[in-house]
Design a protein around this motif. Sequence first.
Motif, PDB file in Angstrom:
ATOM      1  N   LEU A 219      14.428   0.003   3.241  1.00 61.73           N
ATOM      2  CA  LEU A 219      14.008   0.539   4.535  1.00 61.73           C
ATOM      3  C   LEU A 219      12.501   0.429   4.731  1.00 61.73           C
ATOM      4  O   LEU A 219      12.015   0.158   5.836  1.00 61.73           O
ATOM      5  N   VAL A 220      11.747   0.643   3.650  1.00 57.98           N
ATOM      6  CA  VAL A 220      10.286   0.697   3.764  1.00 57.98           C
ATOM      7  C   VAL A 220       9.681  -0.707   3.805  1.00 57.98           C
ATOM      8  O   VAL A 220       8.741  -0.968   4.566  1.00 57.98           O
ATOM      9  N   LEU A 221      10.250  -1.613   3.007  1.00 57.12           N
ATOM     10  CA  LEU A 221       9.668  -2.952   2.887  1.00 57.12           C
ATOM     11  C   LEU A 221       9.531  -3.669   4.238  1.00 57.12           C
ATOM     12  O   LEU A 221       8.457  -4.183   4.562  1.00 57.12           O
ATOM     13  N   PRO A 222      10.576  -3.710   5.066  1.00 55.16           N
ATOM     14  CA  PRO A 222      10.427  -4.388   6.366  1.00 55.16           C
ATOM     15  C   PRO A 222       9.352  -3.744   7.248  1.00 55.16           C
ATOM     16  O   PRO A 222       8.629  -4.431   7.951  1.00 55.16           O
ATOM     17  N   VAL A 223       9.251  -2.404   7.176  1.00 53.93           N
ATOM     18  CA  VAL A 223       8.263  -1.701   8.004  1.00 53.93           C
ATOM     19  C   VAL A 223       6.851  -2.097   7.585  1.00 53.93           C
ATOM     20  O   VAL A 223       5.983  -2.367   8.419  1.00 53.93           O
ATOM     21  N   VAL A 224       6.630  -2.165   6.257  1.00 54.99           N
ATOM     22  CA  VAL A 224       5.291  -2.478   5.755  1.00 54.99           C
ATOM     23  C   VAL A 224       4.962  -3.957   5.964  1.00 54.99           C
ATOM     24  O   VAL A 224       3.894  -4.309   6.467  1.00 54.99           O
ATOM     25  N   LEU A 225       5.919  -4.833   5.600  1.00 56.53           N
ATOM     26  CA  LEU A 225       5.644  -6.271   5.673  1.00 56.53           C
ATOM     27  C   LEU A 225       5.514  -6.754   7.120  1.00 56.53           C
ATOM     28  O   LEU A 225       4.887  -7.783   7.379  1.00 56.53           O
ATOM     29  N   ALA A 226       6.094  -6.011   8.060  1.00 58.17           N
ATOM     30  CA  ALA A 226       6.001  -6.406   9.465  1.00 58.17           C
ATOM     31  C   ALA A 226       4.556  -6.507   9.925  1.00 58.17           C
ATOM     32  O   ALA A 226       4.230  -7.283  10.829  1.00 58.17           O
ATOM     33  N   ALA A 227       3.654  -5.748   9.282  1.00 60.85           N
ATOM     34  CA  ALA A 227       2.237  -5.765   9.677  1.00 60.85           C
ATOM     35  C   ALA A 227       1.680  -7.186   9.630  1.00 60.85           C
ATOM     36  O   ALA A 227       0.870  -7.568  10.479  1.00 60.85           O
ATOM     37  N   TRP A 228       2.145  -7.984   8.663  1.00 62.89           N
ATOM     38  CA  TRP A 228       1.624  -9.358   8.537  1.00 62.89           C
ATOM     39  C   TRP A 228       2.147 -10.277   9.643  1.00 62.89           C
ATOM     40  O   TRP A 228       1.640 -11.369   9.834  1.00 62.89           O
ATOM     41  N   LEU A 229       3.174  -9.842  10.324  1.00 63.56           N
ATOM     42  CA  LEU A 229       3.761 -10.696  11.360  1.00 63.56           C
ATOM     43  C   LEU A 229       3.241 -10.359  12.750  1.00 63.56           C
ATOM     44  O   LEU A 229       3.596 -11.027  13.720  1.00 63.56           O
ATOM     45  N   ALA A 230       2.389  -9.335  12.855  1.00 64.88           N
ATOM     46  CA  ALA A 230       1.980  -8.866  14.187  1.00 64.88           C
ATOM     47  C   ALA A 230       1.275  -9.959  14.988  1.00 64.88           C
ATOM     48  O   ALA A 230       1.679 -10.277  16.117  1.00 64.88           O
ATOM     49  N   ARG A 231       0.244 -10.571  14.431  1.00 66.39           N
ATOM     50  CA  ARG A 231      -0.492 -11.589  15.193  1.00 66.39           C
ATOM     51  C   ARG A 231       0.345 -12.844  15.436  1.00 66.39           C
ATOM     52  O   ARG A 231       0.348 -13.374  16.553  1.00 66.39           O
ATOM     53  N   PRO A 232       1.058 -13.357  14.409  1.00 64.99           N
ATOM     54  CA  PRO A 232       1.933 -14.500  14.698  1.00 64.99           C
ATOM     55  C   PRO A 232       2.942 -14.204  15.805  1.00 64.99           C
ATOM     56  O   PRO A 232       3.212 -15.068  16.648  1.00 64.99           O
TER      57      PRO A 232
END
Lengths: 348, 268
Positions: A219-232
């Motif tokens: 549950l936590v991993l997608p929430v945290v890793l999503a930060a790297w996808l914000a600009r793309p």
Amino acid sequence: MTAAALFAARRRRHLTRLGALGVALGLAVIVAAGTGAMRIAPSTVVGALAEAIGLSTPWATAPDEAAVLWAIRLPRVVLAALVGAALAVTGALCQGLFRNPLADPGLVGVASGAALGASAVIVLGVGAALPLTVALPAAAFLGGVLFTVLAHRVAVRGGRTDVATLLLAGIGLNAVGFAGLGLLTFVADDAQLRGLTFWLLGSLGGATWPAVAAAAPGLVLPVVLAAWLARPLDALVLGETEAAHLGVPVERVRRAVVALVALGVGAAVAVTGTIGFVGLVVPQGVRLLAGPDHRVTLPGSALAGAALLVGADAVARTVAAPAEVPVGVVTTLIGAPAFLTLLWGRRS
Amino acid sequence: MSALESRCLTVHRGDRAVLREVDVRVRPGQVVAVVGPNGAGKSTLLGALAGDLRPASGAVLLDGEPLGSLSPRALARRRAVMRQDATLAFPFPVAEVVLMGRLPHGGRGNAADHAAVDAALRRAGAAHLAARPFPGLSGGERQRVSLARALAQVWGDAPAGRYLLLDEPTAALDLGAAHAALACARAFAAAGGGVLCVLHDLNEAVRYADEVVLLGGGRRVAAGRPGAVLRAGVLSTVYGVPVEILEAAGGRFVTVAPAGRAEGEVER
């Protein structure tokens, strides 16, 4: 107005809106933790939480209050927050990838795959050698990931994921999942049917600290890793070709989104059953509130999704006490009018 | 040598070759116009030079290196592309759209990025639109913003040795705005950048381009200085209408001959 002034104003706006959502989540946690058969004052909840991190407050917690809080209420509140955040963030990721505010994690087949996996356990007794608390989430997670991988396989051509095909593959797999569920409903006996229905409508009733710990990474991993996808994802709003022209590795972004959605929704459905509506509507609400930038939509969705599910679960377990209303019904009843109100306010 | 160029480029769409053995070269300081009738392969050529389409044979080179050997980000730092019909899935304000042009340079929104956004908006004549939501703009306004985004990508600090690929940048623009957009492309070239520009209006090509590439049926029919390429005979053949070149006010103007003036004219 210069660009610098404009961006500074937008940044302030983003931070105040995120702050407001953070406060809303905090309040939801305190109220929800105090709500139930034994009412616990908000000050007592705050006192107990502060004590746990080594702060002393004038608000003492009675032993029976502490027992209820730590053994029953808080695991459930924490699980609700994590599941709400994961569902909302994966919804925001899907909407960014599909460039469509109406996209939903359900589109790529993950939810129906998970539901089918869980139903197979309930009705057919698949994995009966394992305890139900292990077999059910495991089957749901595997079903969700399997369906997502299948949809993705169908959509890959010459090393590139075709998003339109991914959507259609998801529709096809959802139909398979729906037919499978229909079949299982048909062969189920009354007791199984009730279990099946309850699971399909979603419930946080199974929350214990071990269950929270087991589901937390997914549950936590997608929430945290999503930060790297914000600009793309911001660049993808312009279109896939335009994003590629801006140097965004589009195919890698697509695969990352599909993987995070499978992980987040798979883990959420595994522990709580299907809770609809959060992934679709929370990101939309956050966009209306704070703007479309993924740098605010993604963290805002995490906070708002967590607050929504924590509040909805508190309502679900109290309105018909001692019985519980399925939380998926409550999220829809709370969220849909709120969303319509936001849309209504934008008409002018 | 410094250039963005295609060598003997053939591109297929499905089984069909839509571009055959085309050589084009854009050098820093140059504006090269690509002209030709509908379906001649103009946008395909631009797509191949942008790196969107893989050559079936031949090569596209950026300063001597094949495009395929550059990472998407390295390529994005050296060339920007403006296509037609920009649409946006979510209502970003114009300044944010232009800031996306800074993405390959980090794009975190520091002072240099903000300065580049301001300069690009000003150059594209879109400074007054900065705070407006992009989806609410008219077609012409969107085109200016798309131009600004492309400019922010390659004209932040040093435009020298960078390339701008424009697909009909004046399609939705009025006379004044079209002039401003092409003057902006010329200024970019004067600052040391290279521009490749697909144009429909041959008179814009005559006026603003250093070189013209005339495409017909997926092949390069002619290339060179505008005066040498844009001749009545070849244009009449390629476009299938009788074309006349008028000389007035010290310039040359391409027009379709009035009915009854030329033999073998095509109806409509």
